[in-house]
Scaffold this active site. Sequence first.
Site, PDB file in Angstrom:
ATOM      1  N   CYS A  22      40.114  29.290 -11.037  1.00  0.00           N
ATOM      2  CA  CYS A  22      38.692  29.458 -11.381  1.00  0.00           C
ATOM      3  C   CYS A  22      37.781  28.412 -10.774  1.00  0.00           C
ATOM      4  O   CYS A  22      36.568  28.602 -10.740  1.00  0.00           O
ATOM      5  CB  CYS A  22      38.529  29.493 -12.887  1.00  0.00           C
ATOM      6  SG  CYS A  22      39.220  28.086 -13.690  1.00  0.00           S
ATOM      7  N   HIS A  34      40.927  36.495 -18.954  1.00  0.00           N
ATOM      8  CA  HIS A  34      40.762  37.244 -17.699  1.00  0.00           C
ATOM      9  C   HIS A  34      42.103  37.810 -17.221  1.00  0.00           C
ATOM     10  O   HIS A  34      43.166  37.293 -17.581  1.00  0.00           O
ATOM     11  CB  HIS A  34      40.256  36.297 -16.594  1.00  0.00           C
ATOM     12  CG  HIS A  34      38.836  35.862 -16.745  1.00  0.00           C
ATOM     13  ND1 HIS A  34      38.446  34.552 -16.663  1.00  0.00           N
ATOM     14  CD2 HIS A  34      37.699  36.579 -16.941  1.00  0.00           C
ATOM     15  CE1 HIS A  34      37.124  34.471 -16.802  1.00  0.00           C
ATOM     16  NE2 HIS A  34      36.648  35.677 -16.976  1.00  0.00           N
TER      17      HIS A  34
HETATM   18  C1  CIR Z   1      34.241  31.003 -19.738  1.00  0.00           C
HETATM   19  O1  CIR Z   1      34.568  31.340 -20.863  1.00  0.00           O
HETATM   20  O2  CIR Z   1      33.596  31.752 -19.001  1.00  0.00           O
HETATM   21  C2  CIR Z   1      34.615  29.639 -19.254  1.00  0.00           C
HETATM   22  N1  CIR Z   1      34.597  28.712 -20.351  1.00  0.00           N
HETATM   23  C3  CIR Z   1      35.982  29.633 -18.602  1.00  0.00           C
HETATM   24  C4  CIR Z   1      36.045  30.450 -17.361  1.00  0.00           C
HETATM   25  C5  CIR Z   1      37.349  30.347 -16.663  1.00  0.00           C
HETATM   26  N2  CIR Z   1      37.350  31.165 -15.527  1.00  0.00           N
HETATM   27  C6  CIR Z   1      38.429  31.637 -14.945  1.00  0.00           C
HETATM   28  O3  CIR Z   1      39.535  31.404 -15.390  1.00  0.00           O
HETATM   29  N3  CIR Z   1      38.262  32.408 -13.887  1.00  0.00           N
END
Ligand code: CIR
Length: 256
Positions: free
Chosen positions: A247, A160
């Site tokens: 997150c 991201h």
């Molecule tokens: C994903 O791949 O969507 C999750 N395993 C990790 C998301 C992490 N989100 C973030 O850093 N905003």
Amino acid sequence: MRIAITREVSPAIGRCELTHLERQPIDVELARAQHRAYQACLAGLGCRVETLPAAPELPDSVFVEDVAVVLDELAILTRPGAESRRPEVAAIAEALRPYRPLHAIQAPGTVDGGDVLRVGRCLYVGLSSRSNAAAIEQMREVLAPHGYTVQGVPVAGCLHLKSAVTQVAEATLLINRAWVDPAAFAGLELIEVDPAEPYAANALRVGEELIYPAAFPATRRRLEARGLTVHTVDVSELAKAEGAVTCCSLVFEIAE
Ligand code: CIR
């Protein structure tokens, strides 16, 4: 008053989405303990922490940041880039409904909140494997009347935009320039991550202070050398799921 919405770690987190990391076993009990310490840190910084129950069938649901973007005037419910994550939105919509008018991104738009970096009235949105131009266009339409500009920023090598860059002070960003071109952030001061710590650009700013992973001591020293107050948390288990500190919460202010 400051609110932080969080969601308990799913027992299915071991089946999370992974894009740039190899799958490793995740200790769910340790992940929960780390998540509790993170919530305590948010509370210590003045947040009223609202915690949604774990979603046993939604492995990534602890990462609430990705399913909404909360601004002062409204909240945008995202349409996450990974299909497995789209059912996460409903519970977060209910949690946000008392606080903000809601606007939902529609197909073919996809965006993860992890790709949305707000600095003042500018939203930088990562053009990543999860977020696309159609979502940016929808955000622009909804937010222009509120005085926001929305700018797409190409991201490469990480999940991201906020894996590559986050805000650490009023006009200062923490950045890994290997993953995002700093030219997008002209006019802002930049602190670079220590080269030995590529994942270190994700800091969570709560008020004037930072919540920050314990795993990046060299970059932490760079932040402290600039006079920033840094509270470290161990998020080793959530990091195996490609998550970090921004997150796991949605932090916003409400009128008392
Ligand atoms: C994903 O791949 O969507 C999750 N395993 C990790 C998301 C992490 N989100 C973030 O850093 N905003």
